[in-house]
Design an enzyme around this catalytic site. Structure first.
Site, PDB file in Angstrom:
ATOM      1  N   HIS A 113       0.806  -1.219   0.000  1.00 18.94           N
ATOM      2  CA  HIS A 113       0.000   0.000   0.000  1.00 18.94           C
ATOM      3  C   HIS A 113       0.841   1.272   0.000  1.00 18.94           C
ATOM      4  CE1 HIS A 113      -2.653  -3.107   1.843  1.00 18.94           C
ATOM      5  NE2 HIS A 113      -3.552  -2.553   1.053  1.00 18.94           N
ATOM      6  N   GLN A 151       7.793  -7.044   6.342  1.00 25.48           N
ATOM      7  CA  GLN A 151       8.594  -7.145   7.568  1.00 25.48           C
ATOM      8  C   GLN A 151       9.314  -8.483   7.677  1.00 25.48           C
ATOM      9  OE1 GLN A 151       6.757  -5.434  11.054  1.00 25.48           O
ATOM     10  NE2 GLN A 151       7.895  -6.773  12.427  1.00 25.48           N
ATOM     11  N   HIS A 179       2.205  -0.850  11.447  1.00 25.11           N
ATOM     12  CA  HIS A 179       1.921  -0.751  10.020  1.00 25.11           C
ATOM     13  C   HIS A 179       0.707   0.140   9.807  1.00 25.11           C
ATOM     14  CE1 HIS A 179       4.405  -4.351   8.601  1.00 25.11           C
ATOM     15  NE2 HIS A 179       4.575  -4.304   9.915  1.00 25.11           N
TER      16      HIS A 179
END
Length: 221
Positions: A113, A151, A179
């Site tokens: 995103h 991650q 996040h």
């Protein structure tokens, strides 16, 4: 071409095919200035599609600022030319215990995103013949964080590089981050965070691993 449902599933589940960041073969054929000019053009089109008036003084420079941020700051870690030189030194003191570098800033972006990932990393290793300057660990973490990331991949990239340069598998990495793709969209969970842990060598031993976890559980100085 994925349909919209498949796109959403991929974005929510952190799929990844490799620990290497997926890059095209021609990723660095263009100069930074060329990339900035192209991104500036396309981002201005995004703003126009949103109905924003780029003639406004406050907005007119935004496409350039965003383009420069992407290339020079937020995603500078994509370019291997920017990788820090990981100077190592002979372990003259014969230090053989755990060395821990704590609370290293993580300032990254979710590759699904392009929203921020913000947190910190803890890195430890047990030296053999070589030791590394402490600031080099911080620089390596920042280098791999400064790219569109997942991650799980981030901790593996840091781990593999340190194991290689130090000549030992005795390395452990923990990353804890928030996040914004979780807190600002979708479920909009403001309180959750994500922790990933990777290790090798003597850290496969539970006692060594627990010693590391006990150290990083201490309050920040």
């Amino acid at each position: 071409m994925k349909n919209k449902e498949q796109i959403e599933i991929t974005g929510d589940n952190h799929f990844s095919k490799s620990i290497k960041t997926p890059l095209r073969a021609d990723a660095f054929d263009k100069t930074d200035d060329e990339k900035i000019a192209n991104i500036q053009h396309h981002f201005s089109k995004i703003m126009e599609e949103l109905g924003l008036d780029l003639k406004d003084d406050s907005l007119s420079g935004t496409p350039y600022r965003v383009a420069k941020m992407y290339v020079k700051e937020l995603f500078y870690g994509l370019n291997p030319a920017n990788k820090p030189k990981l100077s190592v030194f002979d372990n003259k003191y014969g230090y053989k215990k755990m060395l821990v570098e704590q609370y290293i800033n993580i300032d990254s972006a979710c590759e699904h995103h392009f929203l921020p990932i913000v947190g910190h990393a803890h890195v430890a290793y047990i030296p053999k013949d070589k030791v590394i300057g402490l600031s080099k660990i911080n620089r390596l973490v920042d280098y791999y964080a400064r790219r569109p990331q997942v991650q799980e991949r981030l901790v593996l990239q840091i781990l593999n590089d340190l194991q290689e340069v130090l000549g030992t598998k005795d390395v452990i990495i923990s990353v804890t981050a928030k996040h914004l793709c979780v807190s600002s969209r979708g479920i909009k969970d403001q309180s959750s965070f994500t922790t990933t842990l990777e290790y090798g060598g003597s850290f496969e031993n539970e006692a060594n691993r627990n010693e590391f976890l006990k150290i990083i559980a201490q309050e920040k100085i």
